[in-house]
Motif scaffolding. Sequence first.
Motif, mmCIF file in Angstrom:
data_model
loop_
_atom_site.group_PDB
_atom_site.id
_atom_site.type_symbol
_atom_site.label_atom_id
_atom_site.label_comp_id
_atom_site.label_asym_id
_atom_site.label_seq_id
_atom_site.Cartn_x
_atom_site.Cartn_y
_atom_site.Cartn_z
ATOM 1 N N SER A 126 -3.297 2.084 -8.957
ATOM 2 C CA SER A 126 -2.657 1.149 -8.027
ATOM 3 C C SER A 126 -2.374 1.835 -6.689
ATOM 4 O O SER A 126 -2.697 2.996 -6.503
ATOM 5 C CB SER A 126 -1.357 0.614 -8.639
ATOM 6 N N HIS A 127 -1.780 1.080 -5.798
ATOM 7 C CA HIS A 127 -1.365 1.559 -4.476
ATOM 8 C C HIS A 127 -2.539 1.915 -3.575
ATOM 9 O O HIS A 127 -2.447 2.837 -2.774
ATOM 10 C CB HIS A 127 -0.384 2.741 -4.587
ATOM 11 N N MET A 128 -3.627 1.184 -3.705
ATOM 12 C CA MET A 128 -4.729 1.339 -2.757
ATOM 13 C C MET A 128 -4.571 0.267 -1.690
ATOM 14 O O MET A 128 -3.912 -0.743 -1.907
ATOM 15 C CB MET A 128 -6.067 1.202 -3.477
ATOM 16 N N ASP A 129 -5.164 0.473 -0.552
ATOM 17 C CA ASP A 129 -5.104 -0.485 0.553
ATOM 18 C C ASP A 129 -3.671 -0.729 1.017
ATOM 19 O O ASP A 129 -3.369 -1.772 1.564
ATOM 20 C CB ASP A 129 -5.712 -1.844 0.158
ATOM 21 N N THR A 130 -2.757 0.216 0.793
ATOM 22 C CA THR A 130 -1.355 -0.057 1.101
ATOM 23 C C THR A 130 -0.825 0.712 2.304
ATOM 24 O O THR A 130 0.205 0.370 2.828
ATOM 25 C CB THR A 130 -0.458 0.275 -0.097
ATOM 26 N N VAL A 131 -1.511 1.742 2.722
ATOM 27 C CA VAL A 131 -1.009 2.563 3.810
ATOM 28 C C VAL A 131 -2.071 2.602 4.910
ATOM 29 O O VAL A 131 -3.261 2.674 4.617
ATOM 30 C CB VAL A 131 -0.713 4.006 3.326
ATOM 31 N N ALA B 219 -4.707 5.234 4.531
ATOM 32 C CA ALA B 219 -5.401 5.372 3.246
ATOM 33 C C ALA B 219 -6.893 5.140 3.433
ATOM 34 O O ALA B 219 -7.313 4.172 4.045
ATOM 35 C CB ALA B 219 -4.833 4.380 2.242
ATOM 36 N N ASP C 238 -3.254 -7.347 -5.950
ATOM 37 C CA ASP C 238 -1.971 -7.439 -5.266
ATOM 38 C C ASP C 238 -1.147 -8.544 -5.899
ATOM 39 O O ASP C 238 -1.628 -9.664 -6.098
ATOM 40 C CB ASP C 238 -2.163 -7.728 -3.774
ATOM 41 N N THR D 228 -10.136 2.426 -0.792
ATOM 42 C CA THR D 228 -9.858 1.001 -0.963
ATOM 43 C C THR D 228 -10.061 0.616 -2.426
ATOM 44 O O THR D 228 -10.683 1.332 -3.197
ATOM 45 C CB THR D 228 -10.793 0.139 -0.099
ATOM 46 N N ARG D 229 -9.537 -0.529 -2.778
ATOM 47 C CA ARG D 229 -9.712 -1.055 -4.132
ATOM 48 C C ARG D 229 -11.205 -1.229 -4.425
ATOM 49 O O ARG D 229 -11.687 -0.905 -5.508
ATOM 50 C CB ARG D 229 -8.961 -2.378 -4.270
#
Length: 60
Positions: free
Chosen positions: A21-26, A29, A54, A32-33
């Motif tokens: 998890s926590h991809m595409d969040t920062v 980063a 999400d 990506t998912r």
Amino acid sequence: MDDADVAALHAACPEARIIVSHMDTVAHASLTRQSMDQALRRRGIREAVFMPDDGQNADF
């Protein structure tokens, strides 16, 4: 963790259900998912990894 790290974890604990998890969040980063999904498919371990969308909830 990148796909190599996830693959190493899967090799060490093949029965584990891995949650990514926590991809595409920062903003900075680079993972990506979609790129993780493709990389895990290439490695043949995508089915061993749970990658929630999400807002998706999961009960374990």
